[in-house]
Design a protein around this motif. Structure first.
Motif, PDB file in Angstrom:
ATOM      1  N   CYS A 497       0.847  -1.196   0.000  1.00 49.26           N
ATOM      2  CA  CYS A 497       0.000   0.000   0.000  1.00 49.26           C
ATOM      3  C   CYS A 497       0.881   1.244   0.000  1.00 49.26           C
ATOM      4  CB  CYS A 497      -0.933  -0.002   1.208  1.00 49.26           C
ATOM      5  SG  CYS A 497      -1.948   1.491   1.348  1.00 49.26           S
ATOM      6  N   VAL A 504      -0.768  -5.906   1.688  1.00 49.45           N
ATOM      7  CA  VAL A 504      -2.191  -6.178   1.877  1.00 49.45           C
ATOM      8  C   VAL A 504      -2.798  -6.601   0.548  1.00 49.45           C
ATOM      9  CG1 VAL A 504      -2.483  -4.602   3.828  1.00 49.45           C
ATOM     10  CG2 VAL A 504      -2.720  -3.748   1.494  1.00 49.45           C
ATOM     11  N   GLN A 506      -5.250  -5.943  -2.448  1.00 50.72           N
ATOM     12  CA  GLN A 506      -5.661  -4.670  -3.018  1.00 50.72           C
ATOM     13  C   GLN A 506      -7.175  -4.480  -3.004  1.00 50.72           C
ATOM     14  OE1 GLN A 506      -4.398  -4.423  -7.076  1.00 50.72           O
ATOM     15  NE2 GLN A 506      -5.760  -6.018  -7.796  1.00 50.72           N
ATOM     16  N   GLY A 507      -7.948  -5.563  -2.925  1.00 47.96           N
ATOM     17  CA  GLY A 507      -9.390  -5.447  -2.906  1.00 47.96           C
ATOM     18  C   GLY A 507      -9.957  -5.199  -4.297  1.00 47.96           C
ATOM     19  N   HIS A 523      -8.646  -1.008  -1.088  1.00 45.04           N
ATOM     20  CA  HIS A 523      -7.843  -0.767   0.112  1.00 45.04           C
ATOM     21  C   HIS A 523      -7.155   0.594   0.054  1.00 45.04           C
ATOM     22  CE1 HIS A 523      -5.070  -1.383   3.457  1.00 45.04           C
ATOM     23  NE2 HIS A 523      -4.132  -0.888   2.657  1.00 45.04           N
ATOM     24  N   CYS A 527      -7.643   3.642   2.494  1.00 46.82           N
ATOM     25  CA  CYS A 527      -6.485   4.038   3.283  1.00 46.82           C
ATOM     26  C   CYS A 527      -6.051   5.465   2.952  1.00 46.82           C
ATOM     27  CB  CYS A 527      -5.330   3.063   3.038  1.00 46.82           C
ATOM     28  SG  CYS A 527      -3.981   3.170   4.223  1.00 46.82           S
TER      29      CYS A 527
END
Length: 725
Positions: A497, A504, A506-507, A523, A527
């Protein structure tokens, strides 16, 4: 104002939705907390100041007539959670008040920590905790060295899921698919048993593992750690390749053997070659980062016959722009043999009996000019060069209608009879082969692939099967297409990120078009909405807009109007808002101002000429003077005729009555001379990056402090624009 509240609840099923320390209480608990807070007696009134004067303009220390507002409910609410059976306790916040009456739902880790099971009794008590300022964590294993940035990972985990920290509890964090445990070792402020970490700057520190623990962890894992934190040893499937050195390997069916190779020189491309010992079949897949598998890779070769070659040119974007590492990851995936062994040699028998595929692998640099583009995933990366047909259109030669070869005319009859008797030509691709090999020749019904029938099963499985991603949002018949999805748009793809600097998922795609245009997924979109305070304008700016906000400040800085200095070359005062026909500041223009009307500025010119003439003949008499047109500064006095001649030349530079371009040469006082010297010193110190006007402005802003003025210039003043050819 602090209040007291506690209650006993029955433990319900664990709150799987809570990944941090937040518990779920019933609605009745909120009502009783509000009632307990409201019932707390107010603090004792402050004694009035005997010197208080209600008629004074001074700020009073105490106003007996002012009504104080009732204190609000503390936020966030923090609680002590205790198991009365074994007196174990921890702390946490509250997520919501939606539990059934008399029940409380705790996170799974909290139930394990307190040795609780559903149906047990637990005591929940309000606890006003101090704001934490510092926390030290102790890792539970040496694997924590694999974390890219453990401070960023811990801070992101605490910020997103935790309200409190309790000394001795275990904090679990995730990087990728791996979980790491850290024990809360110390907390500040004292006594440091528990702190609140909401709306506070918490400094995170790690207590390094001692040597005995490192050795014990490494021994239990059966390997040691290398410089990158990856585990080596204890497994025959891991290997390290060196450029230009051939290595041997063997891989069983439906298993991986992985290799890594360090490529420090990215100006040249690389070529990876795998020679397979028959009978045997394998796939070669390559990526710049882990994991590397059939479903997740950048380059691949799925051929079944001949050497497996992957060529990556230096111009490949994924290869050339790889950051934070120079490691290329290679995986060899074993398959059941699809080719027929020749002559049954001892080596082939050993390979087939062991069920493993024996191969050799080599990586070497190659000239990037030879390969103009990256070969697609799933195809051989060797260069296809159209071979020249011998004797093509040569005199005395004739082309065979069956095989296409050019044969001498005198032997064409013999060749034609032999060729038609033994060779056959495929009607689809025109490939000439022996007649007994024609039944084993196949063409794919879905693409232009053709070859030996032994390759058909593998080809159909890889390029015309059916694959569904674990994210449940993509399915494809092609394995290379699946790999492309996994490394680009898949919501389960792991990224670093750009805002919290942690590894993480990335979604999915961002919810707004603006973030999608920025290339953000869910994400980073979430964020990046966090805000920080701009150090220049003190505004709160979202992390996503920091760069644009900084560019806006830079644009405003570079496009400021340059301050206008007095036209007197020995004065460094700013002209200010007023203007006069000489472009002087008010102090320099004062001696030349008169109340009588002078529409053509003749009297002004006469006064200025007399001043110049006096300066050149007798000077000002001040030893600090640095005026080049002053007899005192030059050390020589002119006669009346020479002074008049020199005066006429510098009088033209005054441009009396013009709009701009004024230049005057008047003596100034000692203080102004000193300021000009300092401005010139500052201009020399900044090496001409800023104009003299901004140097004067910086000295005024910082009260003639040279060091502070240089810093002021870097933050506030526009730099001199370089002339472009």
């Amino acid at each position: 104002m602090s209040f007291t509240w506690s209650a006993t609840f029955t433990v319900g099923q664990s709150a799987d939705t809570s990944k941090g320390d937040k518990i779920i209480l019933p609605q009745a608990a909120l009502e009783s907390i509000i009632h307990a807070h409201a019932s707390t007696p107010p603090p004792l009134p402050v004694q009035p100041d005997p010197d208080y004067d209600p008629t004074s303009w001074a700020q009073p220390q105490y106003n007996p007539y002012q009504q104080t507002k009732p204190p609000e409910l503390p936020s966030p609410l923090t609680f002590q959670i205790r198991n009365p059976a074994n007196r174990l306790l921890t702390h946490g916040g509250v997520k919501e008040f939606s539990a059934a009456d008399g029940q409380v739902h705790l996170p799974p880790w909290m139930m394990i920590s307190l040795a609780l099971t559903p149906g047990d009794q637990v005591m929940v008590k309000y606890a006003a905790l101090p704001k934490g300022t510092w926390a030290k964590f102790r890792p539970l294993s040496v694997d924590y060295m694999e974390i890219l940035d453990f401070r960023a990972l811990l801070e992101a985990r605490l910020r997103s899921s935790y309200t409190t920290l309790t000394r001795g509890e275990v904090l679990k964090v995730h990087q990728g698919t791996k979980e790491f445990g850290f024990v809360v070792e110390e907390l500040k402020p004292e006594p440091g048993e528990a702190v609140c970490i909401t709306d506070t700057d918490l400094e995170v520190d790690i207590e390094p593992l001692d040597t005995e623990m490192v050795d014990a962890t490494t021994h239990s894992a059966g390997g040691v750690l290398n410089g990158q934190g990856s585990r080596r040893g204890g497994s025959e499937k891991d290997g390290v390749l060196n450029i230009g050195v051939e290595s041997q390997g063997r891989v069983p069916p439906e298993a991986y053997q992985r290799w890594t190779v360090d490529i420090p020189n990215r100006k040249s491309g690389i070529e990876i070659t795998v020679h397979v010992q028959e009978p045997g079949d394998l796939d070669m897949i390559v990526s710049t980062k882990l994991p590397v598998s059939l479903e997740d890779h950048l380059w691949a070769n799925f051929e079944s016959i001949g050497p497996r070659v992957i060529t990556i040119p230096a111009s490949d974007q994924d290869y050339a722009t790889q950051q934070n590492s120079q490691i290329i990851h290679i995986a060899v995936y074993g398959r059941e043999p699809t080719t027929v062994a020749v002559s049954g040699s001892s080596a082939s028998t050993a390979s087939s009996s062991a069920g493993e595929t024996i191969y050799s692998i080599q990586v070497h640099y190659h000239d990037s000019k030879v390969f103009s583009s990256t070969q697609p995933s799933g195809s051989s990366s060797s260069v296809s060069v159209s071979a020249e047909v011998p004797n093509n259109d040569a005199p005395g030669y004739q082309e065979c209608t069956n095989c296409g070869s050019w044969i001498p005319e005198r032997t064409m009859v013999l060749h034609s009879n032999f060729c038609h008797r033994n060779n056959a030509k495929c009607n689809k691709c025109g490939l000439v082969m022996k007649k007994e090999d024609l039944p084993n020749h196949f063409h794919c019904d879905h693409c232009d692939k053709h070859g030996d029938v032994s390759e058909k099963k593998k080809h159909m499985e890889i390029f015309h099967g059916w694959y569904q991603c674990s994210c449940n949002s993509f399915e494809s018949p092609s394995l290379p297409e699946m790999a492309k999805h996994r490394r680009t748009t898949c919501s389960e793809r792991f990224i670093i990120c750009r805002y919290c600097h942690t590894l993480v998922q990335q979604g999915g795609p961002a919810s707004n078009a603006r973030d999608r245009m920025r290339g953000l997924h869910s994400h980073e979109s979430y964020c990046g909405d966090r805000t920080i305070q701009c150090q220049k304008c003190s505004q709160m700016v979202s992390l996503k807009d920091v760069q644009v906000h900084a560019q806006n400040h830079e644009y405003q800085r570079q496009n400021q109007a340059t301050p206008q200095l007095c036209s007197n070359q020995n004065c460094v005062r700013l002209k200010g808002a007023t203007s006069n026909v000489l472009g002087l500041c008010q102090l320099c223009f004062g001696p030349y101002w008169i109340s009588t009307e002078d529409p053509k500025n003749q009297k002004l010119v006469q006064r200025l000429a007399r001043k110049y003439h006096t300066q050149l003949m007798t000077g000002c008499g001040n030893n600090w003077c640095r005026n080049q047109y002053c007899a005192t500064a030059c050390g020589r006095q002119m006669d009346a005729t020479s002074a008049a001649t020199e005066m006429m030349s510098i009088l033209k530079e005054a441009r009396v009555g013009a709009a701009d371009g004024h230049k005057t040469w008047l003596c100034v006082d000692e203080g102004m001379t000193r300021k000009k010297v300092m401005a010139e010193l500052l201009l020399e110190e900044v090496r001409g990056q800023y104009t003299i006007e901004w140097c004067v402005k910086a000295l005024e802003a910082e009260r003639t402090d040279l060091e502070a003025a240089a810093q002021w210039l870097q933050l506030q003043a526009p730099k001199v624009k370089k002339a472009t050819a």
